[in-house]
Every structure is written in structure tokens, then in C-alpha cells.
Design a protein around this motif. Structure first.
Motif, PDB file in Angstrom:
ATOM      1  N   GLU A  34       0.833  -1.189   0.000  1.00 19.71           N
ATOM      2  CA  GLU A  34       0.000   0.000   0.000  1.00 19.71           C
ATOM      3  C   GLU A  34       0.870   1.242   0.000  1.00 19.71           C
ATOM      4  OE1 GLU A  34      -3.393   0.824   2.680  1.00 19.71           O
ATOM      5  OE2 GLU A  34      -3.538  -1.357   2.620  1.00 19.71           O
ATOM      6  N   ARG A  35       0.376   2.268  -0.671  1.00 17.33           N
ATOM      7  CA  ARG A  35       1.086   3.529  -0.677  1.00 17.33           C
ATOM      8  C   ARG A  35       0.901   4.192   0.678  1.00 17.33           C
ATOM      9  NH1 ARG A  35       2.765   7.885  -3.684  1.00 17.33           N
ATOM     10  NH2 ARG A  35       2.988   7.320  -5.865  1.00 17.33           N
ATOM     11  N   THR A  36       2.002   4.631   1.317  1.00 17.52           N
ATOM     12  CA  THR A  36       1.835   5.219   2.642  1.00 17.52           C
ATOM     13  C   THR A  36       1.676   6.734   2.575  1.00 17.52           C
ATOM     14  OG1 THR A  36       4.237   5.117   2.822  1.00 17.52           O
ATOM     15  CG2 THR A  36       3.001   3.414   3.959  1.00 17.52           C
ATOM     16  N   GLU A  37       2.330   7.360   1.607  1.00 15.71           N
ATOM     17  CA  GLU A  37       2.260   8.821   1.505  1.00 15.71           C
ATOM     18  C   GLU A  37       1.912   9.213   0.070  1.00 15.71           C
ATOM     19  OE1 GLU A  37       2.836  10.839   4.016  1.00 15.71           O
ATOM     20  OE2 GLU A  37       3.985   9.660   5.457  1.00 15.71           O
ATOM     21  N   GLY A  38       1.363  10.398  -0.074  1.00 15.67           N
ATOM     22  CA  GLY A  38       1.069  10.888  -1.417  1.00 15.67           C
ATOM     23  C   GLY A  38      -0.008  10.050  -2.077  1.00 15.67           C
ATOM     24  N   GLU A  39      -0.179  10.255  -3.385  1.00 15.30           N
ATOM     25  CA  GLU A  39      -1.219   9.491  -4.063  1.00 15.30           C
ATOM     26  C   GLU A  39      -0.755   9.042  -5.440  1.00 15.30           C
ATOM     27  OE1 GLU A  39      -3.672  13.402  -5.558  1.00 15.30           O
ATOM     28  OE2 GLU A  39      -4.131  12.493  -3.612  1.00 15.30           O
ATOM     29  N   SER A  40      -1.479   8.050  -5.986  1.00 17.96           N
ATOM     30  CA  SER A  40      -1.139   7.532  -7.304  1.00 17.96           C
ATOM     31  C   SER A  40      -1.256   8.632  -8.350  1.00 17.96           C
ATOM     32  CB  SER A  40      -2.073   6.384  -7.668  1.00 17.96           C
ATOM     33  OG  SER A  40      -1.844   5.988  -8.990  1.00 17.96           O
ATOM     34  N   LYS A  41      -0.331   8.622  -9.324  1.00 19.48           N
ATOM     35  CA  LYS A  41      -0.346   9.658 -10.348  1.00 19.48           C
ATOM     36  C   LYS A  41      -1.278   9.292 -11.492  1.00 19.48           C
ATOM     37  CE  LYS A  41       3.144  11.416  -8.066  1.00 19.48           C
ATOM     38  NZ  LYS A  41       3.104  10.448  -6.981  1.00 19.48           N
ATOM     39  N   TRP A  42      -1.953   8.144 -11.361  1.00 19.57           N
ATOM     40  CA  TRP A  42      -2.735   7.649 -12.480  1.00 19.57           C
ATOM     41  C   TRP A  42      -4.221   7.836 -12.268  1.00 19.57           C
ATOM     42  CZ3 TRP A  42       0.008   6.490 -16.638  1.00 19.57           C
ATOM     43  CH2 TRP A  42       1.353   6.209 -16.450  1.00 19.57           C
ATOM     44  N   SER A  43      -4.854   8.628 -13.138  1.00 22.58           N
ATOM     45  CA  SER A  43      -6.301   8.687 -13.164  1.00 22.58           C
ATOM     46  C   SER A  43      -6.740   7.685 -14.225  1.00 22.58           C
ATOM     47  CB  SER A  43      -6.747  10.090 -13.558  1.00 22.58           C
ATOM     48  OG  SER A  43      -6.310  10.367 -14.869  1.00 22.58           O
ATOM     49  N   THR A  44      -8.050   7.397 -14.261  1.00 18.58           N
ATOM     50  CA  THR A  44      -8.525   6.445 -15.263  1.00 18.58           C
ATOM     51  C   THR A  44      -8.217   6.954 -16.668  1.00 18.58           C
ATOM     52  OG1 THR A  44     -10.248   5.763 -13.754  1.00 18.58           O
ATOM     53  CG2 THR A  44     -10.559   5.179 -16.054  1.00 18.58           C
ATOM     54  N   TRP A  45      -8.387   8.275 -16.848  1.00 19.13           N
ATOM     55  CA  TRP A  45      -8.141   8.845 -18.172  1.00 19.13           C
ATOM     56  C   TRP A  45      -6.665   8.687 -18.573  1.00 19.13           C
ATOM     57  CZ3 TRP A  45      -9.522   9.541 -22.737  1.00 19.13           C
ATOM     58  CH2 TRP A  45      -8.966  10.510 -23.575  1.00 19.13           C
ATOM     59  N   SER A  46      -5.760   8.936 -17.617  1.00 19.97           N
ATOM     60  CA  SER A  46      -4.344   8.828 -17.986  1.00 19.97           C
ATOM     61  C   SER A  46      -3.968   7.369 -18.238  1.00 19.97           C
ATOM     62  CB  SER A  46      -3.448   9.467 -16.924  1.00 19.97           C
ATOM     63  OG  SER A  46      -3.547   8.790 -15.701  1.00 19.97           O
ATOM     64  N   LEU A  47      -4.690   6.448 -17.578  1.00 22.49           N
ATOM     65  CA  LEU A  47      -4.450   5.024 -17.848  1.00 22.49           C
ATOM     66  C   LEU A  47      -4.849   4.662 -19.272  1.00 22.49           C
ATOM     67  CD1 LEU A  47      -5.458   2.824 -14.793  1.00 22.49           C
ATOM     68  CD2 LEU A  47      -3.338   2.765 -16.067  1.00 22.49           C
ATOM     69  N   ILE A  48      -6.001   5.242 -19.711  1.00 25.49           N
ATOM     70  CA  ILE A  48      -6.450   4.967 -21.075  1.00 25.49           C
ATOM     71  C   ILE A  48      -5.424   5.488 -22.078  1.00 25.49           C
ATOM     72  CG2 ILE A  48      -8.222   5.486 -22.811  1.00 25.49           C
ATOM     73  CD1 ILE A  48     -10.232   5.574 -20.458  1.00 25.49           C
ATOM     74  N   GLN A  49      -4.949   6.723 -21.823  1.00 27.41           N
ATOM     75  CA  GLN A  49      -3.946   7.295 -22.724  1.00 27.41           C
ATOM     76  C   GLN A  49      -2.687   6.435 -22.761  1.00 27.41           C
ATOM     77  OE1 GLN A  49      -3.856  11.233 -20.889  1.00 27.41           O
ATOM     78  NE2 GLN A  49      -4.267  12.080 -22.900  1.00 27.41           N
ATOM     79  N   TYR A  50      -2.300   5.977 -21.571  1.00 31.33           N
ATOM     80  CA  TYR A  50      -1.112   5.132 -21.425  1.00 31.33           C
ATOM     81  C   TYR A  50      -1.302   3.835 -22.219  1.00 31.33           C
ATOM     82  CZ  TYR A  50       2.428   2.490 -18.741  1.00 31.33           C
ATOM     83  OH  TYR A  50       3.503   1.733 -18.349  1.00 31.33           O
ATOM     84  N   ALA A  51      -2.502   3.272 -22.117  1.00 27.54           N
ATOM     85  CA  ALA A  51      -2.804   2.020 -22.824  1.00 27.54           C
ATOM     86  C   ALA A  51      -2.689   2.216 -24.327  1.00 27.54           C
ATOM     87  CB  ALA A  51      -4.206   1.541 -22.457  1.00 27.54           C
ATOM     88  N   VAL A  52      -3.353   3.258 -24.833  1.00 29.90           N
ATOM     89  CA  VAL A  52      -3.345   3.508 -26.274  1.00 29.90           C
ATOM     90  C   VAL A  52      -1.917   3.738 -26.753  1.00 29.90           C
ATOM     91  CG1 VAL A  52      -4.066   5.115 -28.074  1.00 29.90           C
ATOM     92  CG2 VAL A  52      -5.681   4.419 -26.312  1.00 29.90           C
ATOM     93  N   ARG A  53      -1.205   4.580 -26.026  1.00 35.01           N
ATOM     94  CA  ARG A  53       0.160   4.905 -26.408  1.00 35.01           C
ATOM     95  C   ARG A  53       1.011   3.651 -26.499  1.00 35.01           C
ATOM     96  NH1 ARG A  53       4.695   4.879 -23.666  1.00 35.01           N
ATOM     97  NH2 ARG A  53       6.416   6.200 -24.324  1.00 35.01           N
TER      98      ARG A  53
END
Ligand code: UDP
Ligand code: MG
Length: 310
Positions: free
Chosen positions: A195-214
Motif C-alpha cells: 500500500e502507498r503510505t504517503e502521497g497518491e497515485s499519479k494515475w487517473s482512469t483517463w491517464s491510464l487509457i492514454q497510457y494504454a493507447v500509447r
């Protein structure tokens, strides 16, 4: 020497924690190491934290990008900076457990050249995130023809594998798949995503989609085949519909109404647009490659201490 590469984007709280934890574990195991932080254009105090960590621990060094270039570039920059006989890449949010690093290192000592971290469990995620990640990996595995569903960016590479990776000329890289594309003697180690203890994930669903397509476009031409497949399907439908229309015409009963015409225009129109979009995306990527700009720009660097460069 083992080089541990940690890409960091807005991770000010994690830098010291990560370096302390890795230091603790590797020192206990008597593994000679260096830590290479890559500050991927963070907007918070990440670079200051890296400088502080480097001042405290001579094993720590770092580079700072001139802006955010993304994790793929950050990992490559770290590999290019690293001077170890083997290099490990992991997240600096400690979601990749440093204990596994030791396991990987032992496998490297046994002669393996690429040691892949494989996710046993995915850790805590929202249902939507899990579903979109699932879909992404299904599509990707199909396109790349390598099972990527449990793959991660947590890897340990021998110097030879690192040099092979760095010698690839392309700008748009997909580390996770390239590390298996290069071949070499490969082993894998399972780990539980923490589990992440500090801060937050840099990935939103939209950025995941972009990442997938790319990544699908960057790594395979499967999407271009989709255009051909769609064309074939539409052609078959056209033949059937064409015959039907002609038969009706000669029997003196034309196909009734505009409905058919409207539907045909809509379906074919959207297929053509989507196909153009796919081809356009590939052309965009080709354009980026042809320009041959560097993958990243380094603004600042922590000079290594003489004692440790030896
Ligand atoms: N990261 C990066 N550049 C970016 C986004 C992320 O270097 O543009 C780093 C981030 O600091 C972390 C790692 O990539 O070390 C994984 O990011 P994150 O934890 O947000 O991803 P997740 O674990 O949710 O997949
Ligand atoms: Mg994370």
C-alpha cells in the motif's frame, strides 16, 4: 555494485523513507549499492529532499529533469546514469517491496540477466481502476503477444541487458515490454504490491487509457490491422446487402425508405473516421520518432563523490 533506480514525481514525503529503507535492507545483506533518484519535473520539494538524502548518504545520487517527461523516460535516464553491474528499477512509493530486491539480486548472482517482478496481488485499488487496468492488460497482451497481466516495472537487469536497452534508438519506449523483448536469461520473482503510505497515485482512469493507447501503438501494429479487419467486415456486409438490394430491384421492389441509407452512411462514416484516427496516431508517433528529440533533458545533477565513483 547494484544500482537502484527510483523515478520520482511529486514524492517529497517518500524520498527519505525510500532511501532509508533500501539502505537498511541492502546494508544488512552486505550488498554494495547506489541509489539513483530521477526527479521527473516534480512540482513539490522532491529535488530538495533528494539533495538532502544525497548529503546524508554517499550512496545516494540523483538527476533532475527540466520538466515532467513521464515515468518511462525517468526509468531510462536512471539506467543511463547508473554505473552498477546490475540495475534495479522500482517505484519510490515503496509499493515494490525492497525485500524482493534482495531476492532479485541473489538470482542475478546465480547468472540471470533479466529478473522480472511479477505481481502476485495488485494491492488496494478502486474497482474502476482495477477494471480498467484489467482491460488494458488484456488488450496489451493480445497486441504484444506477451502475457502482461501481472507484469510490473519492478525489474533487475544485468549490465548487458541495460546496455542493450539503452542502445535501442526509439524515443517512445515501453519499458515493461521491452525488457522481455530484449531476451537474455530471464527469471521472475513474485511480489505483493504494497500500500502507498504517503502521497497518491499519479494515475487517473483517463491517464491510464492514454497510457494504454500509447503503449499499444508504440509497441505493436495490431491497431493498424484493426483497420484492415474492419474493412473486410464492412466489405462482406456490403456484398450481402448489395446482392439483396439488386435482387429486390429486379423483382420490382426497391429497398424501402431512407433508414437503410442513413444507417449505412453513419456506420461507414464512423468506421472511416476511426480508421483515419488510428492511422493518424501512428503517423503522430512516427513524426515524434523522426524529429529525434532526446527522451528527456537533465537540468541538474548531483555530482558523485570521488570515493564512490571508483
Ligand atoms: N512517476 C514518475 N513520473 C510520472 C508519474 C509517476 O516518475 O510522470 C513515478 C512515481 O513517482 C512513482 C512511480 O512512477 O515512483 C509509480 O507511480 P504511482 O505510484 O503514481 O503509480 P501506481 O503505483 O499507482 O501505478
Ligand atoms: Mg505507486
Amino acid at each position: 555494485m547494484l544500482s537502484v533506480i527510483l523515478p520520482a514525481y511529486n514524492e517529497e514525503k517518500m524520498i527519505r523513507k525510500a532511501s532509508a529503507r533500501i539502505d537498511e535492507i541492502l546494508t544488512a545483506e552486505r550488498i554494495d549499492y547506489e541509489i539513483v533518484f530521477v526527479n521527473d519535473g516534480s512540482k513539490d520539494g522532491t529535488w530538495e529532499e533528494i539533495t538532502k538524502a544525497a548529503a546524508e548518504n554517499p550512496h545516494v545520487t540523483g538527476v533532475c529533469f527540466s520538466r515532467n517527461f513521464g515515468k518511462e523516460s525517468a526509468m531510462l535516464a536512471g539506467l543511463a546514469e547508473a554505473s552498477g553491474d546490475c540495475c534495479a528499477v522500482m517505484d519510490c512509493d515503496l509499493q515494490h517491496p525492497p525485500e524482493t530486491l534482495v531476492e532479485m539480486y541473489r538470482l542475478w548472482e546465480q547468472g540471470y540477466e533479466v529478473i522480472e517482478g511479477v505481481k502476485r496481488t495488485r494491492g488496494k485499488e478502486s474497482a474502476l481502476h482495477r477494471a480498467s487496468a484489467g482491460l488494458f492488460y488484456k488488450m496489451l497482451s493480445k497486441a504484444v503477444k506477451i502475457d502482461m497481466s501481472r507484469a510490473s516495472d519492478f525489474k533487475l537487469l544485468d549490465r548487458r541487458a541495460v546496455d542493450a536497452l539503452l542502445s535501442l534508438p526509439e524515443r517512445n519506449v515501453f519499458f515493461r515490454a521491452l525488457s522481455s523483448w530484449i531476451g537474455f536469461k530471464t527469471a521472475s520473482v513474485e511480489f505483493d504490491v504494497q500500500e502507498r503510505t504517503e502521497g497518491e497515485s499519479k494515475w487517473s482512469t483517463w491517464s491510464l487509457i492514454q497510457y494504454a493507447v500509447r503503449n499499444i501503438v508504440v509497441f505493436s501494429t495490431a491497431a493498424l490491422q484493426f483497420v484492415t479487419m474492419a474493412g473486410i467486415v464492412v466489405f462482406i456486409a456490403a456484398v450481402i446487402l448489395g446482392i439483396e438490394t439488386l435482387v429486390r430491384y429486379f423483382m420490382g421492389r426497391a429497398v424501402e425508405g431512407f433508414t437503410t441509407v442513413i444507417l449505412l452512411i453513419l456506420i461507414i462514416g464512423s468506421l472511416v473516421m476511426i480508421s483515419l484516427g488510428i492511422i493518424g496516431y501512428y503517423i503522430g508517433k512516427i513524426y515524434e520518432e523522426v524529429k529525434g528529440r532526446p527522451r528527456y533533458l537533465i537540468a541538474r545533477k548531483i555530482e558523485r563523490r570521488a570515493a564512490h565513483t571508483a
